[in-house]
Design a protein around this motif. Structure first.
Motif, mmCIF file in Angstrom:
data_model
loop_
_atom_site.group_PDB
_atom_site.id
_atom_site.type_symbol
_atom_site.label_atom_id
_atom_site.label_comp_id
_atom_site.label_asym_id
_atom_site.label_seq_id
_atom_site.Cartn_x
_atom_site.Cartn_y
_atom_site.Cartn_z
ATOM 1 N N LEU A 1 -7.024 -16.119 -9.882
ATOM 2 C CA LEU A 1 -5.662 -15.832 -10.349
ATOM 3 C C LEU A 1 -5.433 -14.325 -10.469
ATOM 4 O O LEU A 1 -4.347 -13.829 -10.157
ATOM 5 C CB LEU A 1 -5.418 -16.503 -11.705
ATOM 6 N N SER A 2 -6.450 -13.602 -10.915
ATOM 7 C CA SER A 2 -6.291 -12.150 -11.086
ATOM 8 C C SER A 2 -6.055 -11.443 -9.753
ATOM 9 O O SER A 2 -5.377 -10.417 -9.695
ATOM 10 C CB SER A 2 -7.519 -11.559 -11.782
ATOM 11 N N ILE A 3 -6.594 -11.996 -8.667
ATOM 12 C CA ILE A 3 -6.430 -11.382 -7.343
ATOM 13 C C ILE A 3 -4.970 -11.363 -6.930
ATOM 14 O O ILE A 3 -4.503 -10.418 -6.282
ATOM 15 C CB ILE A 3 -7.290 -12.120 -6.301
ATOM 16 N N VAL A 4 -4.225 -12.422 -7.289
ATOM 17 C CA VAL A 4 -2.812 -12.497 -6.894
ATOM 18 C C VAL A 4 -1.879 -12.224 -8.079
ATOM 19 O O VAL A 4 -0.706 -12.576 -8.057
ATOM 20 C CB VAL A 4 -2.483 -13.864 -6.250
ATOM 21 N N GLY A 5 -2.403 -11.590 -9.130
ATOM 22 C CA GLY A 5 -1.556 -11.144 -10.233
ATOM 23 C C GLY A 5 -0.630 -10.032 -9.761
ATOM 24 O O GLY A 5 -0.899 -9.345 -8.763
ATOM 25 N N ARG A 6 0.456 -9.823 -10.472
ATOM 26 C CA ARG A 6 1.479 -8.875 -9.996
ATOM 27 C C ARG A 6 1.007 -7.441 -9.983
ATOM 28 O O ARG A 6 1.504 -6.623 -9.204
ATOM 29 C CB ARG A 6 2.745 -8.994 -10.851
#
Length: 402
Positions: free
Chosen positions: A351-356
């Motif tokens: 999830l952190s990889i595609v965080g804004r």
């Protein structure tokens, strides 16, 4: 002296009568609002706002009682935000507080996975702008499940630049069970809602048959409360006409502890002509029957979702698929290990990889408001606000077994 004594007795009787009236009024208020009073009293701030980082405050609420959901279902649901607000205002706030549901353009990412210990996971990023958030826990009732869900308080018209203070705002927050964005119940069923931008300008789905009616978030609420497994969740979605909220369009992903999942989409014609929300029909894509979506999906036992319709042929060659780049990246990460991650933290790392803050923003959303990994096997949640991954004081765990 005799007159003074009589006056004192008279005033004593008046005082006792006044006290009795007050006690009767308090008893009436408690009898009418005891669940609501307990719910409001339970609302606590668990993380302070940080405007410099676009962090709103984070709250949690323990909802007492059934919040009239059975009555909502019995009346046939609601076919618009106005009907939903009228019901909530009449039942929950007793007409004392005027409420609204705000428009939104949310760009989110989600996926299912298996942990190395065999646990089934459901992970979700909620991308939007600075807002106050509430973690909502509801109780199990006869025929209904307990649940944990996440709510954006901006949807209730609460000021994103201020903490939730004052009686009126707390009364407004009694509506939070009806506007979940994602959640899990004590049967291990999890669900999330994601924008689809259908019809070129996000035309809402607006079915009109003889079925009862649901708005976007109330569909998610019914799944959390009434679904024992994936098939029951799909059956609920199939049994209602959907009326998308806030003048936009959505799809859903739902999963259970067996490892099965499904993406629920309401689809009409192609992107160029799907501008009549009344003509859309529910299409269910299961994780074990999605080879028609693509090679990556066919090769995987898990699913992932962002902000475009998955159905083949929906878009023209040059049609825009919102969040397609995020979709590809999540698929790549899951493919590396065959959809198996070490644990909830490893799922959170994806999830952190595609965080804004780590992704090139292709829309107007400025931050990832929350990231959550639901463990469907033990009915728990790992929850992190606004990309504070790994930070002390910013990692929360919630467990339905406690």
């Amino acid at each position: 002296m005799e007159q003074t004594a009589k006056a004192k007795k008279l005033w004593k009787k008046i005082l006792l009568a006044a006290v009795a009236v007050v006690l009767l009024l308090l008893a009436a208020v408690f009898a009418l609002w005891h669940n609501e009073i307990f719910s409001m009293a339970s609302m606590t701030q668990i993380r302070e706002r940080d405007d410099a980082h676009q962090d709103g405050a984070v709250y949690r609420m323990e909802v007492k009682g059934g919040f009239y959901l059975d009555e909502f279902v019995a009346q046939g649901g609601a076919k618009s935000d106005k009907e939903l607000i009228d019901f909530i205002t009449g039942k929950i706030t007793k007409g004392l507080v005027k409420m609204t549901i705000s428009e939104s353009e949310i760009a989110c990412s989600s996926f299912t996975a298996a942990a190395e210990d065999g646990s089934r996971l459901f992970a979700r990023n909620y991308d939007f702008s600075k807002t106050n958030t509430c973690i909502v826990r509801t109780q199990a009732n006869e025929g209904r499940h307990a649940s944990i869900s996440t709510v954006d308080l901006q949807f209730l018209g609460l000021d994103v630049e201020k903490d939730v203070e004052g009686l009126a705002n707390r009364i407004t927050c009694l509506a939070v069970p009806y506007i979940p964005l994602d959640g899990i119940n004590d049967a291990g069923v999890a669900c999330g809602i994601y924008m689809t931008y259908q019809g070129g300008d996000s035309v809402p789905t607006d079915q009109n048959t003889d079925r009862p009616d649901l708005t976007s978030t109330t569909l998610l609420r019914l799944i959390l409360d009434y679904a024992d497994d994936l098939e029951e969740a799909v059956e609920i979605a199939s049994s209602y006409d959907l009326h998308d909220s806030a003048k936009t369009s959505y799809h859903y992903m739902v999963a259970d502890a067996s490892g099965r999942s499904a993406i629920l989409e309401w689809v009409g014609e192609t992107n160029q002509t799907d501008t009549d929300g009344t003509k859309r029909e529910l299409v269910v894509t299961y994780n074990d029957a999605d080879s028609h979506i693509g090679q990556a999906e066919a090769a995987s036992d898990v699913q992932w979702i962002t902000n475009f319709i998955l159905q083949p042929g929906y878009y023209s060659a040059d049609g825009e698929k919102k969040g397609y780049d995020r979709y590809l990246r999540i698929g790549e990460e899951l493919a590396r290990t065959g959809g198996v991650v070490a644990d909830e933290k490893a799922a959170m790392d994806i999830l952190s990889i595609v965080g804004r803050r780590s992704w090139d923003n292709d829309d107007g959303n400025g931050c990832t408001v929350h990231s959550v990994v639901y463990n469907l096997t033990d009915q728990s949640a790992l929850w992190i606000p606004n990309e504070h991954y790994g930070e002390e004081g910013a990692t929360f765990r919630f467990d339905l077994s406690r």
